[in-house]
Scaffold this motif. Structure first.
Motif, PDB file in Angstrom:
ATOM      1  N   ALA A   1       4.531  -8.146   0.097  1.00 43.65           N
ATOM      2  CA  ALA A   1       5.699  -7.344  -0.309  1.00 43.65           C
ATOM      3  C   ALA A   1       5.531  -5.849  -0.055  1.00 43.65           C
ATOM      4  N   GLY A   2       4.618  -5.520   0.863  1.00 43.75           N
ATOM      5  CA  GLY A   2       4.378  -4.100   1.132  1.00 43.75           C
ATOM      6  C   GLY A   2       5.396  -3.503   2.081  1.00 43.75           C
TER       7      GLY A   2
ATOM      8  N   GLY B   1       4.282  -1.521   4.732  1.00 43.47           N
ATOM      9  CA  GLY B   1       3.661  -1.412   6.051  1.00 43.47           C
ATOM     10  C   GLY B   1       3.791  -0.032   6.657  1.00 43.47           C
ATOM     11  N   SER B   2       3.787   0.992   5.809  1.00 43.93           N
ATOM     12  CA  SER B   2       4.075   2.356   6.320  1.00 43.93           C
ATOM     13  C   SER B   2       3.039   2.827   7.338  1.00 43.93           C
ATOM     14  N   ARG B   3       1.764   2.495   7.125  1.00 43.04           N
ATOM     15  CA  ARG B   3       0.733   2.939   8.072  1.00 43.04           C
ATOM     16  C   ARG B   3       0.866   2.211   9.419  1.00 43.04           C
ATOM     17  N   MET B   4       1.518   1.077   9.451  1.00 40.05           N
ATOM     18  CA  MET B   4       1.724   0.344  10.709  1.00 40.05           C
ATOM     19  C   MET B   4       2.817   1.022  11.521  1.00 40.05           C
TER      20      MET B   4
ATOM     21  N   LYS C   1       5.117  -5.314   8.039  1.00 42.55           N
ATOM     22  CA  LYS C   1       4.100  -5.646   9.050  1.00 42.55           C
ATOM     23  C   LYS C   1       3.702  -7.124   9.049  1.00 42.55           C
ATOM     24  N   VAL C   2       3.832  -7.804   7.918  1.00 38.00           N
ATOM     25  CA  VAL C   2       3.439  -9.219   7.886  1.00 38.00           C
ATOM     26  C   VAL C   2       4.486 -10.097   8.581  1.00 38.00           C
TER      27      VAL C   2
ATOM     28  N   GLY D   1       6.319  -5.629  -6.149  1.00 32.41           N
ATOM     29  CA  GLY D   1       6.492  -4.396  -6.920  1.00 32.41           C
ATOM     30  C   GLY D   1       6.273  -3.175  -6.050  1.00 32.41           C
TER      31      GLY D   1
ATOM     32  N   GLU E   1       3.833  -1.126  -6.140  1.00 34.21           N
ATOM     33  CA  GLU E   1       2.415  -1.053  -5.766  1.00 34.21           C
ATOM     34  C   GLU E   1       1.844  -2.465  -5.623  1.00 34.21           C
ATOM     35  N   ARG E   2       0.778  -2.591  -4.865  1.00 32.77           N
ATOM     36  CA  ARG E   2       0.164  -3.920  -4.669  1.00 32.77           C
ATOM     37  C   ARG E   2      -0.208  -4.544  -6.005  1.00 32.77           C
TER      38      ARG E   2
ATOM     39  N   SER F   1       2.637  -6.201  -7.597  1.00 31.98           N
ATOM     40  CA  SER F   1       2.960  -7.435  -6.862  1.00 31.98           C
ATOM     41  C   SER F   1       2.018  -8.561  -7.252  1.00 31.98           C
TER      42      SER F   1
ATOM     43  N   ASP G   1      -4.487 -10.919   0.632  1.00 27.62           N
ATOM     44  CA  ASP G   1      -3.518 -10.088   1.335  1.00 27.62           C
ATOM     45  C   ASP G   1      -2.843 -10.898   2.426  1.00 27.62           C
TER      46      ASP G   1
ATOM     47  N   ALA H   1      -1.635  -9.722   4.870  1.00 22.98           N
ATOM     48  CA  ALA H   1      -1.969  -8.985   6.099  1.00 22.98           C
ATOM     49  C   ALA H   1      -3.364  -9.290   6.607  1.00 22.98           C
TER      50      ALA H   1
ATOM     51  N   LYS I   1      -7.810  -6.413   7.800  1.00 25.16           N
ATOM     52  CA  LYS I   1      -6.476  -6.249   7.200  1.00 25.16           C
ATOM     53  C   LYS I   1      -5.631  -5.505   8.221  1.00 25.16           C
TER      54      LYS I   1
ATOM     55  N   THR J   1      -3.432  -3.103   9.315  1.00 23.23           N
ATOM     56  CA  THR J   1      -2.948  -1.908   8.627  1.00 23.23           C
ATOM     57  C   THR J   1      -2.309  -0.885   9.558  1.00 23.23           C
TER      58      THR J   1
HETATM   59  N1  LIG Z   1       3.709  -3.029  -3.187  1.00 20.60           N
HETATM   60  C1  LIG Z   1       2.942  -3.819  -2.401  1.00 20.60           C
HETATM   61  C2  LIG Z   1       1.992  -3.263  -1.494  1.00 20.60           C
HETATM   62  C3  LIG Z   1       1.248  -4.102  -0.700  1.00 20.60           C
HETATM   63  N2  LIG Z   1       1.448  -5.451  -0.813  1.00 20.60           N
HETATM   64  C4  LIG Z   1       0.690  -6.363   0.031  1.00 20.60           C
HETATM   65  O1  LIG Z   1      -0.692  -6.133  -0.162  1.00 20.60           O
HETATM   66  C5  LIG Z   1      -1.405  -6.358   1.080  1.00 20.60           C
HETATM   67  C6  LIG Z   1      -2.344  -5.187   1.355  1.00 20.60           C
HETATM   68  O2  LIG Z   1      -1.601  -4.003   1.242  1.00 20.60           O
HETATM   69  P1  LIG Z   1      -1.448  -2.939   2.451  1.00 20.60           P
HETATM   70  O3  LIG Z   1      -2.288  -3.335   3.607  1.00 20.60           O
HETATM   71  O4  LIG Z   1      -1.567  -1.568   1.903  1.00 20.60           O
HETATM   72  O5  LIG Z   1       0.068  -3.191   2.868  1.00 20.60           O
HETATM   73  P2  LIG Z   1       1.246  -2.142   2.807  1.00 20.60           P
HETATM   74  O6  LIG Z   1       1.319  -1.557   1.432  1.00 20.60           O
HETATM   75  O7  LIG Z   1       2.447  -2.848   3.326  1.00 20.60           O
HETATM   76  O8  LIG Z   1       0.777  -1.040   3.853  1.00 20.60           O
HETATM   77  P3  LIG Z   1       0.974   0.529   3.704  1.00 20.60           P
HETATM   78  O9  LIG Z   1       0.019   0.960   2.597  1.00 20.60           O
HETATM   79  O10 LIG Z   1       0.552   1.051   5.063  1.00 20.60           O
HETATM   80  O11 LIG Z   1       2.417   0.780   3.384  1.00 20.60           O
HETATM   81  C7  LIG Z   1      -0.363  -6.560   2.161  1.00 20.60           C
HETATM   82  O12 LIG Z   1      -0.348  -7.917   2.568  1.00 20.60           O
HETATM   83  C8  LIG Z   1       0.943  -6.131   1.512  1.00 20.60           C
HETATM   84  O13 LIG Z   1       2.048  -6.894   1.976  1.00 20.60           O
HETATM   85  C9  LIG Z   1       2.370  -6.003  -1.702  1.00 20.60           C
HETATM   86  O14 LIG Z   1       2.535  -7.234  -1.767  1.00 20.60           O
HETATM   87  N3  LIG Z   1       3.090  -5.176  -2.502  1.00 20.60           N
END
Ligand SMILES: Nc1ccn([C@@H]2O[C@H](COP(=O)(O)OP(=O)(O)OP(=O)(O)O)[C@@H](O)[C@H]2O)c(=O)n1
Ligand SMILES: C[C@](O)(CO)[C@H](O)COP(=O)(O)O
Length: 236
Positions: A10-11, A13-16, A22-23, A80, A82-83, A86, A106, A108, A210, A212
């Protein structure tokens, strides 16, 4: 030993820097998340998957699960901001007894293998909490405003991976106490450590990356090519 797994997808994927989560990006034509879920779908020790997704992508993920024949997903939980949030939502969606083993993984990370899954499950059954980890390869510096403050002793530094495995009662208590104390962590084991409980490591793999940043997609495509060659023999 059997287990259930919370897979977080549920991220943002901003760094991607992609045009989507990204998933959902394709690897050899198949979404990253399907590569990840297939591992658990095919593992006879996996009793069920809770997949954590953004509300806005719930129907999209449901369609993917149907299209690719992923039948072990027993619930979709709400992501959510934040990870940590979630994961907590995913854990609360599990229907399991307190002494059972649960993994947090993850979405990812599509290159986990069953041998290491079994290893971290076994370690959690023995100790209550375990994670996959690999020794860091680079020298790690503590930096503040571009100035080095400290060089950390590399031989004691390990990079945490997922899956991380726990007795359900342990991780639920850790998440509840973390929420009560507004303790924020970037992985799940940290919350158990914060309670002063033992967490053990299990040898991970440098292939368990991961996804990323964009460079990771290039590496991932290469890994898949190698897996295909191994399965079908090298191309002549
Ligand atoms: N609020 C969030 C943030 C992350 N994740 C999940 O946690 C895993 C690891 O997080 P990360 O690699 O940081 O994913 P993102 O948060 O999407 O990447 P970024 O920080 O670049 O935005 C990923 O599979 C991502 O989908 C999530 O479910 N909920
Ligand atoms: C959980 C994790 O994959 C362990 O290395 C990592 O902490 C996740 O961090 P992210 O910023 O949510 O990708």
């Amino acid at each position: 030993m059997n287990y259930q797994v919370v897979v977080v997808a549920a991220g943002q994927g901003s760094r991607m820097g992609a045009d989507r989560n990204k998933v959902l990006l394709p690897l050899k034509g198949t979404p990253v998340i399907i590569h990840t879920l297939r591992i658990f779908e095919k593992d006879p020790c996996c009793e069920g998957i809770v997949l954590v997704v953004r509300e806005s992508e719930r129907d999209l993920f449901r369609g993917l699960l149907e299209k690719y024949g992923i039948h072990k997903v027993v619930a979709l939980a709400a992501g959510g901001s934040e990870r940590q949030e979630s994961v907590f939502n995913g854990l609360k969606s599990l229907k399991s007894s307190d002494d059972r083993i649960v993994l947090v993984h993850d979405g990812a990370r599509p290159f986990i293998d069953r041998r290491r899954i079994a290893g971290v499950v076994e370690a959690a059954d023995k100790h209550g909490a375990a994670l996959l980890a690999v020794p860091v390869k680079d020298t790690i510096k503590q930096v503040d405003s571009g100035e080095v403050r400290k060089t950390l002793e590399r031989k004691s530094l390990w990079a945490a991976q997922t899956p991380q495995a726990f007795r359900l009662s342990v991780i639920l208590r850790a998440y509840r106490e973390g929420a009560d104390r507004h303790f924020m962590a970037t992985d799940d084991a940290s919350l158990v450590e914060e309670m002063g409980m033992l967490v053990v490591t299990v040898s991970g793999s440098y292939r368990n990356i991961k996804l990323t940043t964009p460079e990771d997609m290039i590496i991932a495509e290469k890994f898949l090519e190698e897996e295909k060659e191994d399965a079908c023999g090298p191309r002549i």
